[in-house]
Motif scaffolding. Structure first.
Motif, PDB file in Angstrom:
ATOM      1  N   ARG A  90      -7.005  -2.587   3.877  1.00 25.95           N
ATOM      2  CA  ARG A  90      -5.597  -2.435   4.245  1.00 25.95           C
ATOM      3  C   ARG A  90      -5.100  -1.019   3.957  1.00 25.95           C
ATOM      4  NH1 ARG A  90      -1.514  -6.135   1.314  1.00 25.95           N
ATOM      5  NH2 ARG A  90       0.172  -4.897   2.206  1.00 25.95           N
ATOM      6  N   ALA A  91      -5.486  -0.499   2.798  1.00 27.84           N
ATOM      7  CA  ALA A  91      -5.037   0.840   2.412  1.00 27.84           C
ATOM      8  C   ALA A  91      -5.540   1.867   3.416  1.00 27.84           C
ATOM      9  CB  ALA A  91      -5.540   1.177   1.007  1.00 27.84           C
ATOM     10  N   GLU A 142      -3.114   5.046  10.113  1.00 32.18           N
ATOM     11  CA  GLU A 142      -1.923   4.959  10.962  1.00 32.18           C
ATOM     12  C   GLU A 142      -0.964   6.089  10.648  1.00 32.18           C
ATOM     13  OE1 GLU A 142       0.335   1.256  10.719  1.00 32.18           O
ATOM     14  OE2 GLU A 142      -1.548   0.290  11.334  1.00 32.18           O
ATOM     15  N   ASN A 143      -0.741   6.292   9.340  1.00 35.83           N
ATOM     16  CA  ASN A 143       0.155   7.358   8.918  1.00 35.83           C
ATOM     17  C   ASN A 143      -0.295   8.702   9.443  1.00 35.83           C
ATOM     18  OD1 ASN A 143       2.044   5.982   7.577  1.00 35.83           O
ATOM     19  ND2 ASN A 143       1.319   6.476   5.508  1.00 35.83           N
ATOM     20  N   LYS A 196      -9.753   5.137   1.034  1.00 40.43           N
ATOM     21  CA  LYS A 196      -8.458   5.784   1.213  1.00 40.43           C
ATOM     22  C   LYS A 196      -8.271   6.983   0.280  1.00 40.43           C
ATOM     23  CE  LYS A 196      -4.075   6.767   0.917  1.00 40.43           C
ATOM     24  NZ  LYS A 196      -2.970   6.587   0.063  1.00 40.43           N
ATOM     25  N   GLU A 248      -6.422   1.369   6.606  1.00 35.02           N
ATOM     26  CA  GLU A 248      -5.770   1.239   7.914  1.00 35.02           C
ATOM     27  C   GLU A 248      -4.383   1.861   7.892  1.00 35.02           C
ATOM     28  OE1 GLU A 248      -8.079  -2.881   9.151  1.00 35.02           O
ATOM     29  OE2 GLU A 248      -5.968  -2.946   8.531  1.00 35.02           O
ATOM     30  N   LYS A 249      -3.657   1.567   6.821  1.00 28.42           N
ATOM     31  CA  LYS A 249      -2.299   2.085   6.713  1.00 28.42           C
ATOM     32  C   LYS A 249      -2.320   3.611   6.688  1.00 28.42           C
ATOM     33  CE  LYS A 249       2.103   2.042   5.049  1.00 28.42           C
ATOM     34  NZ  LYS A 249       2.434   2.801   3.891  1.00 28.42           N
ATOM     35  N   TRP A 250      -3.280   4.158   5.964  1.00 26.28           N
ATOM     36  CA  TRP A 250      -3.337   5.607   5.837  1.00 26.28           C
ATOM     37  C   TRP A 250      -3.699   6.246   7.170  1.00 26.28           C
ATOM     38  CZ3 TRP A 250      -7.733   9.040   5.731  1.00 26.28           C
ATOM     39  CH2 TRP A 250      -7.390  10.354   5.396  1.00 26.28           C
ATOM     40  N   PRO A 280       0.788  -1.231   0.000  1.00 27.16           N
ATOM     41  CA  PRO A 280       0.000   0.000   0.000  1.00 27.16           C
ATOM     42  C   PRO A 280       0.824   1.287   0.000  1.00 27.16           C
ATOM     43  CG  PRO A 280       0.088  -0.916   2.208  1.00 27.16           C
ATOM     44  CD  PRO A 280       0.938  -1.793   1.344  1.00 27.16           C
ATOM     45  N   ASN A 281       2.130   1.205  -0.292  1.00 23.95           N
ATOM     46  CA  ASN A 281       2.859   2.467  -0.400  1.00 23.95           C
ATOM     47  C   ASN A 281       2.463   3.228  -1.662  1.00 23.95           C
ATOM     48  OD1 ASN A 281       4.204   2.082   1.984  1.00 23.95           O
ATOM     49  ND2 ASN A 281       5.851   0.940   1.008  1.00 23.95           N
TER      50      ASN A 281
END
Ligand SMILES: Cc1cc2nc3c(=O)[nH]c(=O)nc-3n(C[C@H](O)[C@H](O)[C@H](O)COP(=O)(O)OP(=O)(O)OC[C@H]3O[C@@H](n4cnc5c(N)ncnc54)[C@H](O)[C@@H]3O)c2cc1C
Ligand SMILES: Cc1cc2nc3c(=O)[nH]c(=O)nc-3n(C[C@H](O)[C@H](O)[C@H](O)COP(=O)(O)OP(=O)(O)OC[C@H]3O[C@@H](n4cnc5c(N)ncnc54)[C@H](O)[C@@H]3O)c2cc1C
Ligand code: SF4
Ligand code: FES
Lengths: 500, 335
Positions: B296-297, B303-304, B97, B299-301, A277-278
Motif C-alpha cells: 500500500r505504501a 501515485e504521488n 517505499k 502504491e500510494k507513493w 500511509p501518510n
C-alpha cells in the motif's frame, strides 16, 4: 471565615467533564476535558486546609497541596502555579497521569466520609492554566561553570536537568529517540496526555537553558566513562527507564500479530502509525486484539487499539479487577469504552493460522489462592479449564526489564536484575555518576521518576559542592504577599545574585 | 580534504566540508549528506556527516535512519566510516517505499531527519587466521568493514561476493584491497563464477581446508544457505540478521529472533549471531509481517510521484540534474 468542616464543604466532587465514550473511541482527542474555573473553585472549597495535611506526606514530591489550593481560592492562580512548580516541574502531566488514589487523595481525610478532594484534577487545572497563560518558573540563574550530562529525557532526566540548570549548571540531555519525553512521548497516548502538554512542559525546561540532543544513544555513540573523562562532564545522571519488554515464553510468540505494548504504542504515538500511509510507519492491527496484562500500559494498548479501529478488544489478566495495577480512572474509562475483560485468565499458547499469523489463543482459568509475598492473592490454575478463543493480535503488557545497553558498555555496577545499583542518595558505583527513575527501581510511575531525578540533583549538588538553595526555593505559606525577607518570590534565588 | 580511499568517479557527487551540523533536538538541520554514488539502478551509497559516529563506529554496527518528519525508522548497516572526514557511509538497496524514496530525494547537500547509532554489538573480530567474508545482495557493503577488520587483524581473508549480473558489481576495488582472494559470483555468469555465493564458499573451502570462520551477510535465504554449506565442515559461521526494527534500542521487541531456541533482540543482542543456531524460517516469516502495508505504501507513493510529475528514478536522472560534480543542483538547496 468560619472553619470548614466535613459537614459544611460541598459534599460531592465537581464532576469532571469527559468526552462521551461512544464518541471518543473514534478519536484520539483527550478523554477527560479538564475542570473549568467554576469546577476548580467548587473542588477547592472541599479542602479542609488541615493543620497537619496528610496529602503532603502522601505526595511523593511533597507538594504543599493545601497552600496551592488556598491560592486558587484567593484567586491568585499564578501563585498557585508557583507553589506547585516549586515541587513539581511537570504539573500538567502529573495532574493527568499520577495514581492519585494511592497517593495524596488516598490519605485525604475528606475521603473517610466523602470522596477525597480531587487534588490531581486541581493540579492539572493549574498546570493547564500555566500553559495557556505562558507562565513558567524560570529564575535568574548565574552560571557556575559546571557541566552536567543527563542520559534519557524521561521525567527522571528532565527533573534532574531542570534542578541542575536552576543551580547554574550547563546541562545537556542526551536522548536515544528522535523526540524527547521518554514514556510520556512514546508510551502514554494522546487521549490521555496530549503531545502539546508534553511539548509545553519540555519548552519550560529548554527555557532554563537545558540543551536536548536527540538521536544520541549513550553507551554506543560514547560511553558514560567517556562523558566523565573525555567530554568534560562534571557529573552525569542516568535516567534511561526500564523499557525492555518482557514476553512469557509460551508457544506461538513469534507469530506475526504478537507484539509488545511498547511496540504498538511506539508505532502509534511516536511514529504516527494511525496515519499510515501518510506517515510511513505501518501497524498490522488485528480485528480482535487481546492484550495480556492489566496495568496502565495494558489499558493504553487496549484503548489505542479501539481507536485505531479494532472491532473487539479483550483484556486477559490472571488476577481480578481488584488486583489490577492500573490507575482507577483508566480502568473506568476502559470499561466504559467497551473493552471486554477476562479476569482470572492466563494464556498458555498462541495458535497459528497456518501462514505464520495469530489465529487464536488458548487460555487457562484461574482462581485466587493464598496471599503471596506482595500481599496479593496468588492466582492458581483450575485443572482442566483450558479453552480457546479467536483473536488475530496478541499484545504483551506484562512489564519490562532493564535495558542492557549501558550495562554492556560500562563498568557501572548493576544489581542481579540488571538495574543500576545506587546508594540511598542515588549515587552509582562510578564517581560523579548518579541514576534514578525506572532504571533504578524497575517500572514505577512518572512522579516517582521525577522525584528521583530531583533527589539525584540534590546529591549531585552536594558532590560538586554547589550550595543547595532549597531553603529559599520553598514557598512561604504565611507571607501572603509572596515575599521572603521582603524580596519578591519572582527573584527567589536571590542567594546567587551577586552585588556588583 | 582529500579522501583517503580511492573512489570511482562515475556519478559521484561530492561536496567540500562544512561545519558540523549538530544533532540537537528541534529545529535541527539534520544530518547532512556529503556524497552520493549510484552503483546501479537499485543500489546507491550515501555518505553522511556525523563525526562522533565516525569515531565510535565499529564493524558490524548499524544506524537507524529517518528520512523526513513523516518517515519511518529503518536500520542500515554502517558500510564504511572515515574518522578523518567525520563521515559514515551507507549502501542502500531500493526495495520498498522508504528506500526508493531515499533514492529519489537524498541528494548531496540535503539532510536526513534522523540518524542514530552506532547500534548493535560490534562484530567479534577474533584471532581467526583464515576467514571467508561472504556478501550477497544488500549484504555486500555491510560485510566490507568486517573483511577490512579481519585483514587489519592479520587474517588471511577470502572475499566471496554475489551479484545478479556484471552491471550490478560495485566496490570490487575496495574488496580487492583488503582480501587476499576475491571470488565474484553472478546469477547469469556474466562475471566470475556462475551461481550462488554458496558455490564460491565451497570452492574456497575446497582450496583451503583450514578455514577458521565464515562471515555471511545478505538476505535470510542466502545466509541460511551459507550456514547449511558450512555446517558439514563444522566451520563457525557468523551471520548478521536483519529483522524489522523500530527503535533499535531494545525498547520495542519487534526485532526479536530465535537463536538456539532462545529469544534475542537483534538490535541489542546482535545483529551478529551464530548462523548454525539461527531459526531462519522464523526470521523469514517475521519479515513478511507487513507485506500488505508495504504494498500500500508503495502504491500510494508512486501515485504521488505521478501526480507531482516526478519522473521515476533512474541513475540518469541523477546525472541530468547535475549529479556528478556540482553539489547544489537538484537538491533544492539555495546555492
Ligand atoms: C504505556 C505506559 C503508560 C504509563 N502510564 C502511567 C501513568 O498513567 N501514570 C504514571 O505515573 N506512570 C505511568 N507509566 C510509568 C511511567 O511512564 C514511567 O515510570 C516513567 O516514565 C519513568 O520515567 P524515567 O524517566 O525513569 O524513564 P522513561 O520515561 O522510560 O525515559 C527514559 C528515556 O531514556 C531514553 N534512553 C534509554 N536508553 C538510552 C541511552 N542509552 N541513551 C540515551 N537515551 C536513552 C529512552 O529512549 C527514554 O526516552 C506508564 C508507562 C507506560 C510504558
Ligand atoms: C541490522 C540491519 C541492517 C540492515 N542493513 C542494510 C543495508 O546496509 N542496506 C540495505 O539496503 N538494507 C539494509 N537493511 C534492510 C533495510 O532496513 C530494509 O531494506 C528497509 O527497511 C526496507 O524499507 P522499505 O520501506 O524501503 O521497504 P519495505 O516496503 O518496507 O520492504 C520491502 C521488502 O524489504 C523487506 N524488508 C522490510 N523491512 C526489512 C528489514 N528491516 N530488513 C530486511 N528486509 C526488510 C520486506 O520483507 C519487503 O519484502 C538492514 C536491516 C537490518 C535489520
Ligand atoms: S488532606 Fe485533603 S482536606 Fe486535608 S489539606 Fe490535603 S487535600 Fe485538603
Ligand atoms: S528494534 Fe525495538 S527492540 Fe530492537
Amino acid at each position: 471565615m468560619p472553619k470548614k468542616t466535613i459537614r459544611t464543604i460541598p459534599q460531592n466532587r465537581a464532576p469532571m467533564p469527559v468526552q462521551d465514550p461512544a464518541e471518543r473511541v473514534e478519536n484520539f482527542a483527550e478523554v477527560a476535558l479538564g475542570f473549568g474555573l467554576e469546577d476548580a473553585l467548587i473542588e477547592c472549597a472541599r479542602c479542609l486546609d488541615c493543620p497537619a495535611p496528610a496529602c503532603v506526606d502522601g505526595c511523593p514530591v511533597g507538594i504543599d497541596i493545601p497552600a496551592f489550593i488556598m491560592k486558587i481560592i484567593d484567586k491568585d492562580y499564578h501563585g498557585a502555579y508557583e507553589i506547585l512548580s516549586e515541587a513539581n516541574l511537570l504539573p500538567a502531566i502529573c495532574g493527568r497521569v499520577c495514581p492519585q488514589e494511592d497517593q495524596c487523595e488516598g490519605v485525604c481525610p475528606v475521603g473517610d466520609t466523602l470522596e477525597p478532594v480531587a487534588i490531581g484534577r486541581l493540579e492539572r487545572w493549574v498546570g493547564d492554566e500555566a500553559i495557556e497563560k505562558g507562565w513558567s518558573n524560570v529564575p535568574y540563574v548565574e552560571p557556575n561553570g559546571f557541566k552536567i550530562g543527563i542520559i534519557g529525557s524521561g521525567p527522571a532526566g528532565m527533573a534532574c536537568a531542570a534542578d541542575m540548570a536552576k543551580a547554574g549548571c550547563d546541562v545537556t540531555i542526551y536522548e536515544a529517540l528522535h523526540e524527547p519525553g521518554g514514556v510520556l512521548r512514546y508510551g502514554i497516548p494522546e487521549f490521555r496526555l496530549p503531545n502539546d502538554v508534553v511539548d509545553a512542559e519540555i519548552a519550560n525546561i529548554l527555557k532554563l537553558g537545558v540543551k536536548i540532543e536527540c538521536n544520541t544513544l549513550v553507551g554506543r555513540l560514547f560511553t558514560i566513562e567517556q562523558m566523565r573523562n573525555e567530554m568534560g562532564f562534571d557529573a552525569v545522571f542516568i535516567g534511561t527507564g526500564a523499557g525492555y519488554p518482557k514476553f512469557m515464553g509460551i508457544p506461538g510468540e513469534s507469530l506475526n500479530g504478537v507484539l509488545s505494548a511498547n511496540e504498538l504504542l511506539t508505532r502509534c504515538n511516536l511514529m504516527n502509525a494511525g496515519k499510515f500511509p501518510n506517515y510511513d510507519t505501518p501497524l498490522d492491527l488485528g480485528r480482535r486484539v487481546s492484550v495480556i496484562g492489566s496495568g496502565n500500559t495494558a489499558m493504553d494498548a487496549m484503548r489505542v487499539s479501539l481507536r485505531l479501529g479494532a472491532e473487539k478488544v479483550y483484556c486477559v489478566y490472571r488476577r481480578t479487577r481488584d488486583e489490577s495495577p492500573a490507575r482507577l480512572e483508566e480502568l473506568h474509562h476502559a470499561e466504559e469504552e467497551g473493552i471486554e475483560f477476562h479476569w482470572l485468565t492466563a494464556p498458555v499458547e498462541i495458535l497459528d493460522d497456518g501462514e505464520g499469523n495469530v489465529r487464536a489463543m488458548r487460555c487457562l482459568r484461574m482462581e485466587l489462592g493464598e496471599p503471596d509475598d506482595s500481599g496479593r492473592r496468588r492466582p492458581i490454575p483450575i485443572e482442566g479449564s483450558e479453552y480457546e478463543f479467536e483473536t488475530d493480535m496478541v499484545v504483551y503488557a506484562i512489564g519490562t526489564n532493564a535495558n542492557p545497553i549501558l550495562g554492556q558498555t560500562s563498568n557501572i555496577k548493576l544489581n542481579k536484575w540488571g538495574y543500576i545499583e545506587t546508594d540511598e542518595n542515588l549515587a552509582s558505583s562510578l564517581a560523579g555518576v548518579f541514576a534514578g527513575g525506572d532504571i533504578v527501581t524497575g517500572a514505577a510511575t512518572v512522579i516517582l521518576a521525577m522525584g528521583a531525578g530531583r533527589k539525584a540533583a540534590r546529591s549531585m549538588k552536594a558532590y560538586l559542592g554547589i550550595r543547595d538553595t532549597a531553603a529559599v526555593y520553598l514557598s512561604e505559606r504565611s507571607g501572603s504577599e509572596g515575599t521572603l525577607f521582603g524580596i519578591p518570590a519572582a527573584e527567589r534565588n536571590f542567594a546567587r545574585i551577586r552585588l556588583a | 580534504m582529500a579522501r583517503k580511499s580511492g573512489k570511482p568517479k562515475a556519478k559521484t557527487e561530492e561536496q567540500p566540508e562544512s561545519p558540523e551540523p549538530g544533532h540537537e533536538a528541534r529545529g535541527t538541520p539534520g544530518f547532512e549528506i556529503v556524497a552520493r554514488e549510484d552503483f546501479s539502478d537499485v543500489t546507491f551509497l550515501l555518505e553522511v556527516r556525523h563525526p562522533a559516529m565516525a569515531k565510535a563506529a565499529r564493524p558490524g554496527q548499524f544506524v537507524i535512519v529517518i528520512t523526513h518528519e513523516h518517515g519511518e525508522r529503518i536500520p542500515l548497516t554502517i558500510a564504511d566510516f572515515d574518522r578523518d572526514r567525520g563521515t559514515v557511509t551507507l549502501v542502500i538497496q531500493a526495495v520498498g517505499k522508504t528506500t526508493k524514496e531515499m533514492q529519489q530525494i537524498c541528494r548531496v547537500g540535503t539532510a536526513l531527519h534522523g540518524v542514530v547509532g552506532p547500534m548493535g554489538l560490534p562484530s567479534h573480530i577474533g584471532d581467526a587466521k583464515k576467514v571467508i567474508c561472504v556478501g550477497g545482495g544488500l549484504g555486500v557493503a555491510p560485510v566490507y568493514p568486517q573483511a577490512r577488520a579481519f585483514k587489519e587483524g592479520g587474517a588471511y581473508v577470502i572475499g566471496v561476493v554475489g551479484f545478479r549480473n556484471k552491471d550490478l558489481v560495485f566496490w570490487e576495488d575496495k574488496f580487492r584491497a583488503c582480501c587476499d582472494e576475491l571470488i565474484i559470483c553472478s546469477d547469469d555468469g556474466s562475471v566470475g563464477i556462475k551461481g550462488l555465493v554458496t558455490k564460491g564458499i565451497e570452492a574456497a573451502i575446497d582450496k583451503h581446508p583450514d578455514i577458521d570462520e565464515v562471515v555471511a551477510i545478505g538476505p535470510p535465504v542466502m545466509m541460511k544457505a551459507c550456514a547449511e554449506a558450512t555446517r558439514p565442515h563444522d566451520i563457525k559461521t557468523m551471520v548478521s540478521l536483519n529483522p524489522i526494527m523500530v527503535d533499535g534500542t531494545g525498547m520495542c521487541g519487534g526485532c526479536r529472533v530465535k537463536v538456539g531456541g532462545k529469544v534475542m533482540f537483534a538490535c541489542v543482542d546482535g545483529p551478529d549471531f551464530d548462523g548454525h543456531d539461527v531459526d531462519f524460517d522464523d526470521l523469514m516469516n517475521r519479515l513478511r509481517r507487513f507485506v500488505s502495508e508495504e504494498k500500500r505504501a508503495m502504491e500510494k507513493w508512486q501515485e504521488n510521484c505521478k501526480r507531482l510529475n516526478q519522473e521515476p528514478y533512474t541513475p540518469d536522472t541523477v546525472a541530468e540534474r547535475g549529479g556528478s560534480g556540482s553539489a547544489a543542483a537538484g537538491t533544492g538547496r539555495p546555492s
